[in-house]
Design an enzyme around this catalytic site. Structure first.
Site, short mmCIF file in Angstrom:
data_model
loop_
_atom_site.label_atom_id
_atom_site.label_comp_id
_atom_site.label_asym_id
_atom_site.label_seq_id
_atom_site.Cartn_x
_atom_site.Cartn_y
_atom_site.Cartn_z
N LYS A 6 0.91 -0.94 0.32
CA LYS A 6 -0.38 0.64 -0.06
C LYS A 6 0.97 1.30 -0.15
O LYS A 6 0.33 2.23 -0.73
CB LYS A 6 -1.30 0.23 0.79
CG LYS A 6 -2.53 -1.06 0.52
CD LYS A 6 -2.96 -0.79 2.38
CE LYS A 6 -3.78 -1.43 1.81
NZ LYS A 6 -5.58 -1.55 3.21
N ALA A 10 -2.35 2.56 15.26
CA ALA A 10 -2.28 3.64 13.99
C ALA A 10 -1.56 3.14 12.65
O ALA A 10 -0.47 3.55 12.23
CB ALA A 10 -0.87 4.53 14.90
N GLY A 11 -1.87 1.75 12.10
CA GLY A 11 -1.43 1.08 11.09
C GLY A 11 -1.74 1.79 9.62
O GLY A 11 -3.05 2.84 9.50
N GLY A 12 -2.15 0.87 9.00
CA GLY A 12 -2.95 1.51 7.46
C GLY A 12 -4.00 1.53 7.50
O GLY A 12 -4.77 2.61 7.09
N ALA A 13 -5.11 0.89 8.34
CA ALA A 13 -6.40 1.02 8.17
C ALA A 13 -6.60 2.61 9.06
O ALA A 13 -7.84 3.00 9.00
CB ALA A 13 -7.01 -0.09 8.95
N VAL A 52 -13.13 -2.01 12.37
CA VAL A 52 -13.33 -2.83 10.85
C VAL A 52 -12.61 -4.36 10.97
O VAL A 52 -12.38 -4.38 9.88
CB VAL A 52 -11.30 -1.68 10.91
CG1 VAL A 52 -11.45 -0.52 11.17
CG2 VAL A 52 -10.31 -2.79 11.81
N GLY A 68 -17.28 -4.88 10.97
CA GLY A 68 -16.97 -3.51 9.56
C GLY A 68 -16.98 -4.61 8.87
O GLY A 68 -16.40 -4.61 7.33
N GLN A 110 -16.04 -0.38 0.64
CA GLN A 110 -15.23 0.00 -0.03
C GLN A 110 -14.84 -0.32 -1.40
O GLN A 110 -14.81 0.10 -2.42
CB GLN A 110 -13.79 0.38 1.12
CG GLN A 110 -13.36 -1.39 1.10
CD GLN A 110 -12.21 -2.45 0.50
OE1 GLN A 110 -11.51 -1.71 -0.37
NE2 GLN A 110 -12.19 -3.30 0.23
#
Length: 282
Positions: free
Chosen positions: A70, A131-134, A225, A248, A255
């Site tokens: 990503k 605090a990751g990608g999602a 999520v 989620g 998306q």
């Protein structure tokens, strides 16, 4: 004249064998009678450049990116959406006339699912676990959709502070990093609480984020999520405290629906996509 050539879309990732997006997108293509295919393709990190070249060579309509591509895909793209630029990560690429346009539909999918449940982000206080990608995608989209304040709770100080600083500098929302301690209490002024970590994802279905669940109140809307299982222990415990909960599944479907429309130009059959996903996890 009969056309035997299908338009191609898909996903690049490693690992990618357990990614269910193809089931959802293929169901949507069939429902709209479109001659499109969605390919689930294992791409090693060192081969990403060649893989992105192949998107142009095969004249693919676009591609999804999942771990670990990503962020690493950014140098291969010609243009980014405003949100993708702030997030610094892309999960969807649209190919037109040899140009690759990068978008991030993760956060947009979350926001759409939230609004469909009757919630609004306008002037709301949001608390995000992770605090990751999602988390990055969701935090940025919450800020762009009017959230007043965003708390980032994370164990890695560096990543947490970096995300809070990003929100402060690049959007109109205020943000603060909170160090994730054991049995962490959720700030009492939280309107929307989001688990944006992978804690509780199958097969680790008995895991739940280490927070003080008595600090979740009926005034809060609590979201996860994680889509497998949809009803995580995190959500079940929040519901027992009287909170409204959102699974989620909505984020994943929304998306995927955004991806569908970006590639085809056709309105996505969201109900069909949701049914296909539910059947996959029954």
């Amino acid at each position: 004249m009969k056309n035997y050539r299908a338009e191609l879309t898909g996903v690049f990732g490693d690992p990618v064998d357990d990614n269910p997006t193809g089931v959802v997108e293929e169901a949507a293509f069939a429902a709209k009678n479109l001659n499109y295919r969605y390919l689930t393709i294992k791409v090693l990190p060192e081969d990403l450049g060649k893989a992105m070249d192949s998107v142009k060579i095969f004249d693919m309509k676009g591609i999804n990116l999942t771990m670990p591509h990503k962020i690493k895909v950014l140098p291969y793209l010609d243009e980014l959406s405003p949100a993708a630029e702030i997030i610094g990560a892309v999960n969807t690429v649209i190919q037109k006339e040899g140009k690759l346009f990068g978008e991030n539909t993760d956060g947009k999918g979350f926001v759409t699912a939230l609004k469909n449940s009757g919630e609004t982000l306008d002037k709301k206080n949001v608390t995000i676990l992770g605090a990751g990608g999602a988390a990055r995608a969701i935090a940025v989209e919450c800020a762009l959709n009017g959230a007043a304040y965003i708390n980032i709770i994370n164990r890695s100080i560096e990543k947490g502070e970096e995300l809070a600083s990003l929100i402060q500098m690049k959007t109109d929302s205020s943000a603060k990093y909170l160090n994730w301690k054991n049995n962490m209490a959720i700030p009492s002024d939280t309107d929307i609480l989001i688990n944006a970590t992978s804690i509780g994802f199958s097969p680790n279905v008995t895991d739940k984020p280490d927070i003080d669940y008595t600090s979740i109140t009926p005034e809060m809307c609590v979201c996860d999520v994680i889509f497998n299982p949809a009803e995580t222990i995190f959500l079940k415990t929040a519901a027992e405290n009287g909170a409204k909960t959102i699974t989620g599944l909505g984020m994943l479907v929304q998306q995927a629906a955004l991806n569908f429309t970006l590639w085809t130009g056709v309105e996505a059959p969201v109900d069909v996509m949701e049914d296909a996903l539910k059947k996959e996890f029954e």
